[in-house]
Scaffold this motif. Sequence first.
Motif, short mmCIF file in Angstrom:
data_model
loop_
_atom_site.label_atom_id
_atom_site.label_comp_id
_atom_site.label_asym_id
_atom_site.label_seq_id
_atom_site.Cartn_x
_atom_site.Cartn_y
_atom_site.Cartn_z
N GLU A 225 7.87 -36.97 5.52
CA GLU A 225 8.39 -36.07 6.56
C GLU A 225 7.28 -35.30 7.28
O GLU A 225 7.38 -35.04 8.48
CB GLU A 225 9.26 -34.99 5.89
N LEU A 226 6.27 -34.93 6.51
CA LEU A 226 5.17 -34.15 7.08
C LEU A 226 4.35 -35.02 8.03
O LEU A 226 3.97 -34.58 9.12
CB LEU A 226 4.29 -33.61 5.94
N VAL A 227 4.14 -36.27 7.63
CA VAL A 227 3.41 -37.21 8.47
C VAL A 227 4.19 -37.46 9.77
O VAL A 227 3.64 -37.39 10.87
CB VAL A 227 3.18 -38.55 7.73
N THR A 228 5.48 -37.70 9.62
CA THR A 228 6.33 -37.96 10.79
C THR A 228 6.35 -36.75 11.72
O THR A 228 6.26 -36.88 12.94
CB THR A 228 7.77 -38.28 10.34
N PHE A 229 6.46 -35.56 11.13
CA PHE A 229 6.47 -34.34 11.94
C PHE A 229 5.19 -34.25 12.77
O PHE A 229 5.23 -34.01 13.99
CB PHE A 229 6.60 -33.09 11.07
#
Length: 403
Positions: free
Chosen positions: A348-352
């Motif tokens: 999720e952090l990468v996608t964000f």
Amino acid sequence: MTKIQMVTPLVEMDGDEMTRILWKMIKEELLLPYIDLKTEYYDLGLEHRNETDDQVTIDSAEATKKYGVAVKCATITPNAARMTEYHLKEMWKSPNGTIRAILDGTVFRTPIIVKGIEPCVKNWEKPITLARHAYGDVYKNAEIKIPGAGTAELVFTAEDGTVTKELIHTFKGAGILQGIHNTNASISSFAHACFQYALDTKQDLWFATKDTISKKYDHTFKDIFQEIYDAEYAKQFATEGIEYFYTLIDDAVARVMKAKGGFIWACKNYDGDVMSDMVSSAFGSLAMMTSVLVSPSGVYEYEAAHGTVQRHYYKHLQGEETSTNSVATIFAWTGALKKRGELDKIEELVTFAEKLEQATLKTIESGKMTKDLALITSLKDVTVLNSEDFIKAIRATYEDMNV
Ligand code: NAP
Ligand code: MG
């Protein structure tokens, strides 16, 4: 909406002047609403560096070693004028120099490419990342101006007293002399950082020197890179389908001009100094250049390549509106968050981080930008935004992407 959770903190290095103002806005508008942001905060603003006798800079570098990923705001490197402006106890060293010395890293600079800001070289479609060796050569030289005729020699005295000499030149009249050096240890860590960054970003690595003329000095650079590559990286490069190649610096320059981009160009110290300014200005703007320090042990520190934008800060202090470009600072944050996400396996952090980068570029491509870009864009119907409204426009774009 639930916020994205983090596991390991990012090392956050706050900085100075206009970029310190942007730093706060970026956190408040673009990060804190979406992430349960975990950072270990170090205030590298000049006042606090002065209060702590610069210990805070050392502590922040040590923390980076411990956690592995840092994000840094631009900081003032003190000079005589800053001594009086900030009533400094000492002319503290450049924080970047201090951090680099502790992490033993190599700096990689990459332009951020966006539609509407076209590179001067029309075939450059992808970024060219410049890796500059940051130790030695002419930056640590010894020089003599020779008044008249005489003999110049290179002399090396080994610890056991053995002396090696080499004639440099027999002067018939006045002239100049320069002695330069490098160390195998520094060249090796430069090589490791380059190979690792190439694997990390899945890009080809180019390295070039003038080994045909400098048969021992430059040739040693070439040999060390090749030995390390063969012993430790060749297999991984083959697996990733990427390439390492060495060529002469003049051949490299000619090839870079004809290339499409999308590779890393490793340069010796002086070549990197000169070529990084050429490549960055040819890509459009210093405000669109990111920078990451990679240590041979695999520690990362992300920042913008530009400084604290002092001129804009003084306008800001006088209550005038500024239109300072925050793109490189945003990308420093997204770079660090992406890396943290990869290391901690938080998808999720990468996608964000990726989405926030896209939102930033989309905002510019829709014609909303800061003044520096408006001056060079090929887009029509441009809206020039102030520093804060540009960041708010990015937030609006991001929100739209998520509907
Ligand atoms: P600078 O901060 O990079 O700014 C030079 C000029 O470039 C600005 O006056 C501005 O031009 C333009 N510019 C740079 N970044 C911009 C941005 N984000 N948005 C819009 N315009 C931008 O360099 P400097 O003025 O030489 O240095 C100021 C301080 O930064 C110094 O104290 C220096 O030590 C420090 N510095 C720190 C770092 C670092 O921490 N990595 C790097 C370099 C310099 P206009 O004024 O024409 O709009
Ligand atoms: Mg330079």
